[in-house]
Write an enzyme that holds these catalytic residues in place. Sequence first.
Site, PDB file in Angstrom:
ATOM      1  N   CYS A 126       1.398  -5.662  -5.740  1.00  0.00           N
ATOM      2  CA  CYS A 126       0.899  -7.012  -5.509  1.00  0.00           C
ATOM      3  C   CYS A 126       1.453  -7.464  -4.161  1.00  0.00           C
ATOM      4  O   CYS A 126       2.212  -6.737  -3.526  1.00  0.00           O
ATOM      5  CB  CYS A 126       1.251  -7.969  -6.645  1.00  0.00           C
ATOM      6  SG  CYS A 126       2.988  -8.334  -6.876  1.00  0.00           S
ATOM      7  N   CYS A 163      -3.832  -7.710  -3.881  1.00  0.00           N
ATOM      8  CA  CYS A 163      -3.372  -7.371  -2.527  1.00  0.00           C
ATOM      9  C   CYS A 163      -4.532  -6.972  -1.620  1.00  0.00           C
ATOM     10  O   CYS A 163      -4.325  -6.507  -0.502  1.00  0.00           O
ATOM     11  CB  CYS A 163      -2.295  -6.293  -2.550  1.00  0.00           C
ATOM     12  SG  CYS A 163      -2.752  -4.777  -3.358  1.00  0.00           S
ATOM     13  N   CYS A 175      -3.926  -1.793   0.403  1.00  0.00           N
ATOM     14  CA  CYS A 175      -3.516  -0.539  -0.210  1.00  0.00           C
ATOM     15  C   CYS A 175      -4.329   0.619   0.356  1.00  0.00           C
ATOM     16  O   CYS A 175      -5.559   0.586   0.330  1.00  0.00           O
ATOM     17  CB  CYS A 175      -3.720  -0.631  -1.722  1.00  0.00           C
ATOM     18  SG  CYS A 175      -2.929   0.663  -2.645  1.00  0.00           S
TER      19      CYS A 175
END
Length: 136
Positions: free
Chosen positions: A11, A85, A89
Site C-alpha cells: 500500500c 498504490c 508496483c
Amino acid sequence: MTDMPIILFVCVHNAGRSQMAAGFTRALSGGAVEVRSGGSEPGTSVNPVAVEAMREVAIDISEEVPQLMTTEQVRDSDVVVTMGCGDACPVFPGKRYEDWELEDPAGRPLDEVRLVRDEIKTRVEKLVAGLLPEAV
C-alpha cells in the site's frame, strides 16, 4: 510457486492496510507462507489505530516498520496484493497480482478501522485457503 509461497502486500505508506494483511497472513498460515510488505511511499511508523484494531484480535503489529517496496520483492513474490498504490508496483509477466480496493485507515476512528480490518481478514482467509487449503 516455491515450496513456501511468498506473498507481498503493498500500500502507499505501508502503515495500515498492508501491515494488517501481513499480520493476518502470518497468523492464519501458521508460518507456511513467507510474508512481505512494503509501500510506494512508506510512512515513518505504523498507524496506531491499526495497531489497536489488530491488538483487539490478538495480533501484534506494533513492532513493524514501514518499508519501501522494492522491485526485487515484487519479482521474488508468488502473489502481489496491492491496496491503493496505483501504478507504483512493477509488473512481471506470469506473476499473480490482486488489487484489493479497501478504505485507507489513515486518520479514521477505531470503529471505521475495525471494518477495514475485518474486510482484510476475510480476503486474507480466502487468499491463504487458495494457497494452503489445509491451513485455514
